[in-house]
Design an enzyme around this catalytic site. Structure first.
Site, PDB file in Angstrom:
ATOM      1  N   TYR A  24      -8.932 -22.889  18.939  1.00 35.81           N
ATOM      2  CA  TYR A  24      -9.956 -22.493  19.909  1.00 35.81           C
ATOM      3  C   TYR A  24     -10.289 -23.645  20.857  1.00 35.81           C
ATOM      4  O   TYR A  24     -11.457 -23.972  21.081  1.00 35.81           O
ATOM      5  CB  TYR A  24     -11.203 -21.979  19.187  1.00 35.81           C
ATOM      6  CG  TYR A  24     -10.956 -20.658  18.508  1.00 35.81           C
ATOM      7  CD1 TYR A  24     -10.947 -19.468  19.221  1.00 35.81           C
ATOM      8  CD2 TYR A  24     -10.682 -20.601  17.147  1.00 35.81           C
ATOM      9  CE1 TYR A  24     -10.695 -18.258  18.614  1.00 35.81           C
ATOM     10  CE2 TYR A  24     -10.409 -19.392  16.514  1.00 35.81           C
ATOM     11  CZ  TYR A  24     -10.420 -18.221  17.260  1.00 35.81           C
ATOM     12  OH  TYR A  24     -10.162 -17.036  16.650  1.00 35.81           O
ATOM     13  N   TYR A 152     -15.380 -10.064  11.422  1.00 36.23           N
ATOM     14  CA  TYR A 152     -14.258 -10.944  11.737  1.00 36.23           C
ATOM     15  C   TYR A 152     -13.287 -10.924  10.565  1.00 36.23           C
ATOM     16  O   TYR A 152     -13.689 -11.102   9.409  1.00 36.23           O
ATOM     17  CB  TYR A 152     -14.726 -12.377  11.993  1.00 36.23           C
ATOM     18  CG  TYR A 152     -13.576 -13.336  12.188  1.00 36.23           C
ATOM     19  CD1 TYR A 152     -12.942 -13.445  13.430  1.00 36.23           C
ATOM     20  CD2 TYR A 152     -13.097 -14.104  11.138  1.00 36.23           C
ATOM     21  CE1 TYR A 152     -11.857 -14.304  13.608  1.00 36.23           C
ATOM     22  CE2 TYR A 152     -12.026 -14.964  11.307  1.00 36.23           C
ATOM     23  CZ  TYR A 152     -11.404 -15.052  12.540  1.00 36.23           C
ATOM     24  OH  TYR A 152     -10.338 -15.891  12.709  1.00 36.23           O
ATOM     25  N   ASP A 253     -12.813  -7.527   2.515  1.00 33.05           N
ATOM     26  CA  ASP A 253     -12.316  -8.836   2.940  1.00 33.05           C
ATOM     27  C   ASP A 253     -13.244  -9.894   2.359  1.00 33.05           C
ATOM     28  O   ASP A 253     -14.314 -10.167   2.889  1.00 33.05           O
ATOM     29  CB  ASP A 253     -12.286  -8.897   4.471  1.00 33.05           C
ATOM     30  CG  ASP A 253     -11.898 -10.268   5.004  1.00 33.05           C
ATOM     31  OD1 ASP A 253     -11.754 -11.203   4.201  1.00 33.05           O
ATOM     32  OD2 ASP A 253     -11.757 -10.399   6.235  1.00 33.05           O
ATOM     33  N   LYS A 282      -9.045 -18.717   1.356  1.00 37.24           N
ATOM     34  CA  LYS A 282      -9.891 -19.890   1.508  1.00 37.24           C
ATOM     35  C   LYS A 282     -10.052 -20.673   0.197  1.00 37.24           C
ATOM     36  O   LYS A 282      -9.203 -21.473  -0.157  1.00 37.24           O
ATOM     37  CB  LYS A 282     -11.241 -19.513   2.118  1.00 37.24           C
ATOM     38  CG  LYS A 282     -11.142 -19.190   3.616  1.00 37.24           C
ATOM     39  CD  LYS A 282     -12.501 -19.114   4.256  1.00 37.24           C
ATOM     40  CE  LYS A 282     -12.437 -18.761   5.736  1.00 37.24           C
ATOM     41  NZ  LYS A 282     -11.815 -19.772   6.584  1.00 37.24           N
TER      42      LYS A 282
END
Length: 434
Positions: A24, A152, A253, A282
């Site tokens: 980003y 997200y 998720d 993660k």
């Protein structure tokens, strides 16, 4: 090739600017970066000698901190055996052991494990599982997905398509992404009930379009990068009932929330319900290796396997990497061997106490905490070029985005470091004025 030593850190930053492209970030306007030369416990050591208390756990994954002896030993021992072997036609002990661990600690019906390389790919796998399942059982019309606003799920194309199309950072790709359905983000706060009106829009959508909907995908309880929003577990209870009523699959998720972050081992435990497909990543490896897993139930596995293809059509090159699986085994066993719930409760209390003064600051819209997550939501977006150096000057690593100044610290962080972290957050936010 130039061998950078610590005194060469300015040259290192210049070389970074000339060759690397950060997430980003612009490639032509180099972002401000801080070179790290080592990490231990909860501290990052910069090339200029400064130490930073890491409030981000390296984007939420380093739950045991850095350079942990148990983790180091596990990877060293696995490295002596093999670092990688293809998973097509072969298997190996770390993959089998990790799959058994994951099926033991997640709900019993989630009895099949598909490994992949990252959280985004775990979501891609989940979406493909849902779509291929319906095709395999003779319902090719069910090809649409439903996601939540403010959600997200990752940066690959399938995952982007179920991120919020406005706030999900991917609106530039809107014309080429598959078009799916979106329901409003749950309006019911975490510690409050969820009324029928809170989920009415989702219920109406499923009632009207269930014939074309393959699955609903949500981040349970915590919407992460889409806004750090916490919502009522009762929403998930009602959502599970709706999916059952309209024969729609449910995908959770838990890439950000898994492995204790919310105070439960998995966020689904807050609601006491089970999805058809579960995505993990993660913290799965404690931040040591990139690895993710997608779990599903027998309905999905059998439906796909007995369909036209006779196999699930996905196969990452590094699927089931032995080093990564060994890291995940060590991380999970280390977590479960400790009173991690007490650690998360202690962190939550420190975050709540330390961030409370921010509620009175003029720039602040809301302060909220859940488990080992602390969030200061501002009224206006932060200027990263201004804010990031302010945190570094105060000896902490906090990486805000948008209007959010938040932390997800390693579970090993002590009270003194937590106090320093929250004080820096309040101090920096106070310096922004109104």
């Amino acid at each position: 090739m130039k061998n950078f030593s610590h005194p060469d850190w300015q040259e290192l930053v210049a070389a970074d600017s000339a060759t690397l492209w950060h997430p980003y970030a612009s490639a032509t306007q180099a972002p401000d970066v801080f070179p790290v030369v080592s990490a231990k416990g909860v501290r990052l050591t910069l090339a200029d000698g400064r130490e930073l208390v890491d409030g981000m756990a390296s984007w939420w994954c380093a739950i045991h901190g850095y350079n942990h002896p148990v983790m180091n030993r596990a990877l060293g021992e696995q490295l002596e055996q093999m670092s990688h072997v293809m998973f097509g036609g072969l298997t190996h002990p770390p993959a089998v052991k990790l799959a058994r661990i994951l099926t033991d600690i997640t709900p019993a019906s989630l009895n099949r494990v598909f490994f992949s390389d990252s959280g985004s790919v775990a979501v891609e796998v989940a979406l493909k599982m849902a779509l291929q399942y319906w095709y395999s059982v003779g319902r090719p019309d069910k090809q649409k997905l439903v996601a939540l606003r403010n959600g997200y799920h990752g940066d690959t194309f399938g995952a982007m398509a179920v991120c919020d199309p406005v706030t999900g950072m991917h609106h530039l790709f809107g014309d080429v992404l598959p078009r799916h359905h979106f329901a409003p983000a749950p309006p019911c706060p975490f510690d409050e009930p969820c009324s029928d009106s809170d989920i009415k829009a989702m219920a109406d959508l499923l009632a009207d379009r269930h014939h074309e909907i393959a699955a609903v995908i949500v981040e349970p309880v915590v919407q992460g990068a889409g806004g750090m929003r916490f919502y009522s577990p009762e929403y998930l209870v009602k959502l599970r009932a709706l999916c059952d009523a309209f024969d729609v699959l449910l995908i959770f998720d838990e890439i950000a929330t898994g492995f204790g972050r919310t105070g439960k081992l998995f966020a689904l435990e807050h609601a006491g319900i089970v999805p058809d497909i579960l995505c993990l990543g993660k913290a799965l490896t404690g931040g040591y290796m990139t690895l993710a897993a997608t779990l599903c139930n027998s309905r999905i596995a059998e439906g796909i396997s007995e369909g036209e293809a006779g196999a699930f059509m996905h196969g990452p090159t590094f699927m089931g990497n032995p080093l990564a699986c060994s890291a995940a085994i060590a991380s999970t066993e280390l977590l479960l061997s400790q009173p991690w719930q007490r650690s998360v409760q202690r962190i939550n209390a420190a975050l709540e106490t330390g961030l409370a003064p921010a509620r009175d600051l003029p720039a602040v819209a809301e302060v909220r905490t859940l488990g080992a997550i602390g969030v200061i939501e501002l009224k206006q977006p932060v200027d990263m070029k201004v804010v990031q150096p302010l945190f570094v000057e105060r000896g902490v690593w906090v990486r805000p985005f948008g209007k959010l100044v938040y932390v997800m610290p390693p579970f090993i962080m002590n009270d003194e470091d937590l106090a320093a972290l929250t004080a820096a957050m309040v101090d920096v936010v106070a310096s922004l004025g109104g």
